[in-house]
Scaffold this active site. Structure first.
Site, PDB file in Angstrom:
ATOM      1  N   ASP A 169       1.990 -19.172   8.426  1.00  0.00           N
ATOM      2  CA  ASP A 169       2.060 -17.813   8.972  1.00  0.00           C
ATOM      3  C   ASP A 169       1.580 -16.771   7.958  1.00  0.00           C
ATOM      4  OD1 ASP A 169       2.713 -15.915  11.011  1.00  0.00           O
ATOM      5  OD2 ASP A 169       4.575 -15.447   9.967  1.00  0.00           O
TER       6      ASP A 169
ATOM      7  N   HIS B  90      -2.389 -14.605   3.897  1.00  0.00           N
ATOM      8  CA  HIS B  90      -2.151 -13.313   3.232  1.00  0.00           C
ATOM      9  C   HIS B  90      -1.914 -13.458   1.714  1.00  0.00           C
ATOM     10  CE1 HIS B  90      -1.991 -12.113   7.293  1.00  0.00           C
ATOM     11  NE2 HIS B  90      -0.682 -12.142   7.504  1.00  0.00           N
TER      12      HIS B  90
ATOM     13  N   ARG C 227       3.464  -9.625  -9.365  1.00  0.00           N
ATOM     14  CA  ARG C 227       3.972  -9.383 -10.727  1.00  0.00           C
ATOM     15  C   ARG C 227       3.204 -10.241 -11.718  1.00  0.00           C
ATOM     16  NH1 ARG C 227       8.905  -6.782 -11.200  1.00  0.00           N
ATOM     17  NH2 ARG C 227       9.280  -5.878  -9.156  1.00  0.00           N
TER      18      ARG C 227
ATOM     19  N   TYR D 172       2.861  -0.203 -11.468  1.00  0.00           N
ATOM     20  CA  TYR D 172       3.561   0.178 -12.687  1.00  0.00           C
ATOM     21  C   TYR D 172       3.563  -0.953 -13.692  1.00  0.00           C
ATOM     22  CZ  TYR D 172       7.569  -1.914 -10.188  1.00  0.00           C
ATOM     23  OH  TYR D 172       8.389  -2.744  -9.478  1.00  0.00           O
TER      24      TYR D 172
HETATM   25  C1  BG6 Z   1       1.613 -11.490  10.263  1.00  0.00           C
HETATM   26  C2  BG6 Z   1       2.633 -12.590  10.452  1.00  0.00           C
HETATM   27  O1  BG6 Z   1       0.355 -12.044  10.001  1.00  0.00           O
HETATM   28  O2  BG6 Z   1       1.994 -10.661   9.199  1.00  0.00           O
HETATM   29  C3  BG6 Z   1       4.009 -11.995  10.657  1.00  0.00           C
HETATM   30  O3  BG6 Z   1       2.290 -13.393  11.565  1.00  0.00           O
HETATM   31  C4  BG6 Z   1       4.342 -11.020   9.558  1.00  0.00           C
HETATM   32  O4  BG6 Z   1       4.987 -13.036  10.702  1.00  0.00           O
HETATM   33  C5  BG6 Z   1       3.220 -10.003   9.387  1.00  0.00           C
HETATM   34  O5  BG6 Z   1       5.555 -10.368   9.908  1.00  0.00           O
HETATM   35  C6  BG6 Z   1       3.486  -9.094   8.194  1.00  0.00           C
HETATM   36  O6  BG6 Z   1       2.549  -8.059   8.139  1.00  0.00           O
HETATM   37  P1  BG6 Z   1       2.909  -6.704   7.404  1.00  0.00           P
HETATM   38  O7  BG6 Z   1       1.642  -5.921   7.440  1.00  0.00           O
HETATM   39  O8  BG6 Z   1       4.011  -6.066   8.195  1.00  0.00           O
HETATM   40  O9  BG6 Z   1       3.350  -7.038   6.019  1.00  0.00           O
END
Ligand code: BG6
Length: 483
Positions: free
Chosen positions: A240, A245, A347, A377
């Site tokens: 996910d 990310h 960090r 920071y």
């Molecule tokens: C999404 C996930 O890609 O990113 C979610 O599927 C998550 O589970 C979300 O909550 C978080 O995004 P942001 O921009 O709120 O940090």
């Protein structure tokens, strides 16, 4: 915009869904308010739900936030640009109808053939994804001007399914027509990592295993998976948010200096560093699943979650980059749902000082506070002000809210839609980047599933499994005191 001279039709597929309502339309509206939409922009929402335009407007309107000095009027003007067309996702006739609808709008704007630009924004579940991309390609793809297609994760579930998806899309669209969103790349501080690293002489020579001891990238969310348990259970926290990310943030921190700021130079470096990352090992992994605490339900208490599911809602894992710059430096990625607060930060912890002059002082740490509230920071040792000669840890602090008082930091989706309108791929994910990232995660994911690894329980609202502190400490990370 030179590129979209004439006009553009922005077609949102899955327009009645959550993503469209909460992200896509608000992003388009914000761009409209800031006069970033090209002349003659038309927005067409398309989805299966039968409703008229009025019903559609009342659905998206609550999510459109006008600027303070600009009440309501701009919302009405924006809605005038929006249309809604209901239709199926697997029916030729529906695609032909959509094409006719869009052509009529183009004619209304007196667009010549070479001025007809179309953008498909796929706010859709993966199950209908390829059939829609196919229908659009066959019936709505304009042959006379540019077409772009913006797509979102999930890009498969592992290396093999990702490859299959990429191939399906490649058969239909050219790579430079495709914009693969990872919305973390649209976040202001993610976009800033390159500037901080490569535009500041002070950091260039420090940025390696010689001076850096560890890097931690953390994403905490204070809410569980209520209501999306069905989706989530199929993917789990690693797919996910970590494979995409957090790994994206890591590649920006770790990549070599690109030769230029164009999309291909940047993405070449990201792919190169990802190829140096070893597949993650189970021994470098800690998994968790939240359980009930007070009136907050546990993951398994959700009716949409299969009984006894072993799906992790928390994970901490260590990635190793096998190159000269980063050998033996742990990159610790942590993410979890239903934790004690919500934040994303990076960090970068520097090495311990040698010698007895300031023995025992804390280490330096550079922090990118991605959200909420952008800040950068540096944890920094300072003489206690006044009559004492002791040293204390404090912060050199660049908090955006206080430094850039009148700035409204753009939402990730605003920034990315604007990039796509401009034809800039820098902040979108290239196909070879996806392949490289799945190679890092797939063996681990398969092992977790095959061996049915049980996640450690943690209380809803806690910091994560109780093993977490020990896990992080075992890689040499020092927990720095807060002032
Ligand atoms: C999404 C996930 O890609 O990113 C979610 O599927 C998550 O589970 C979300 O909550 C978080 O995004 P942001 O921009 O709120 O940090």
């Amino acid at each position: 915009e030179e590129r979209l001279k004439g006009g553009v039709t922005f077609i949102v597929l899955g327009a009645s869904g959550d993503l469209a309502k909460k992200k896509t339309f608000p992003a388009l509206f914000a761009l409209f308010q800031n006069s970033f939409l090209p002349r003659n922009t038309t927005i067409v929402g398309y989805a299966r739900t039968k409703m008229d335009s009025a019903a559609f407007y009342s659905r998206i309107e609550p999510y459109l936030k006008p600027k303070q000095d600009d009440p309501k009027k701009s919302v009405q003007e924006f809605l005038k640009m929006c249309h809604y067309v209901p239709g199926q996702y697997d029916d030729e006739k529906c695609w032909e109808d959509l094409d006719r609808y869009v052509s009529d709008l183009e004619t209304k704007h007196s667009l010549k053939d070479e001025q007809k630009n179309r953008i498909f924004y796929m706010a859709l579940p993966p199950s209908v994804f390829v059939s829609v991309a196919d229908g659009l390609r066959k019936h709505v793809y304009s042959k006379t001007a540019s077409t772009s297609i913006i797509i979102e994760k999930p890009f498969g579930k592992d290396l093999e399914s990702c490859r299959a998806l990429l191939q399906d899309i490649q058969k239909l669209y050219k790579e430079d027509e495709v914009y693969r969103i990872d919305h973390y790349l649209g976040k202001e501080l993610a976009k800033n990592i390159m500037t901080v690293r490569f535009a500041n002489m002070i950091f260039c020579p420090l940025w390696s295993r010689v001076h850096i001891d560890s890097v931690q990238i953390t994403m905490k969310e204070p809410f569980g998976t209520e209501g999306r348990g069905g989706y989530f259970d199929e993917f789990g926290i690693i797919r996910d948010v970590m494979q995409n990310h957090l790994l994206q943030l890591m590649s920006l921190v770790a990549m070599e200096r690109p030769v230029g700021r164009d999309a291909e130079s940047i993405r070449d470096e990201k792919v190169k560093v990802l190829k140096c990352v070893k597949p993650i090992e189970l021994k470098d992994t800690l998994l968790g699943q939240f359980v009930k605490s007070g009136d907050k339900p546990g993951y398994l208490d959700d009716d949409t979650v299969p009984k006894g599911s072993l799906c992790p809602t928390f994970a901490a894992m260590v990635l190793w980059i096998d190159n000269e710059r980063w050998a033996d430096v742990p990159f610790i990625l942590k993410a979890g749902k239903a934790l004690d607060n919500g934040k994303v930060d990076i960090r970068i912890q520097f090495k311990k000082l040698h010698g007895s002059l300031f023995e025992g002082v804390a280490r330096n740490e550079l922090v990118f506070h991605v959200q909420p509230g952008e800040a950068i920071y540096m944890k920094f040792n300072n003489k206690c002000p006044g009559f004492s000669d002791d040293s204390m840890i404090t912060e050199l602090d660049l908090t955006y809210r206080t430094r850039y008082k009148n700035l409204k930091v753009p939402e990730a989706y605003e920034a990315l839609v604007l990039d796509a309108l401009r034809g800039d791929h820098s902040n979108f994910v290239r196909n070879d980047e996806l392949i490289a990232s799945w190679k890092i995660f797939t063996p681990l994911l398969h092992q977790i599933e095959k061996e049915k690894i049980k996640p450690e329980p943690y209380l809803y609202g806690s910091r994560g499994p109780k093993q977490l502190n020990g896990f992080v400490r075992s890689y040499g990370v020092e927990r720095l005191a807060h002032e």
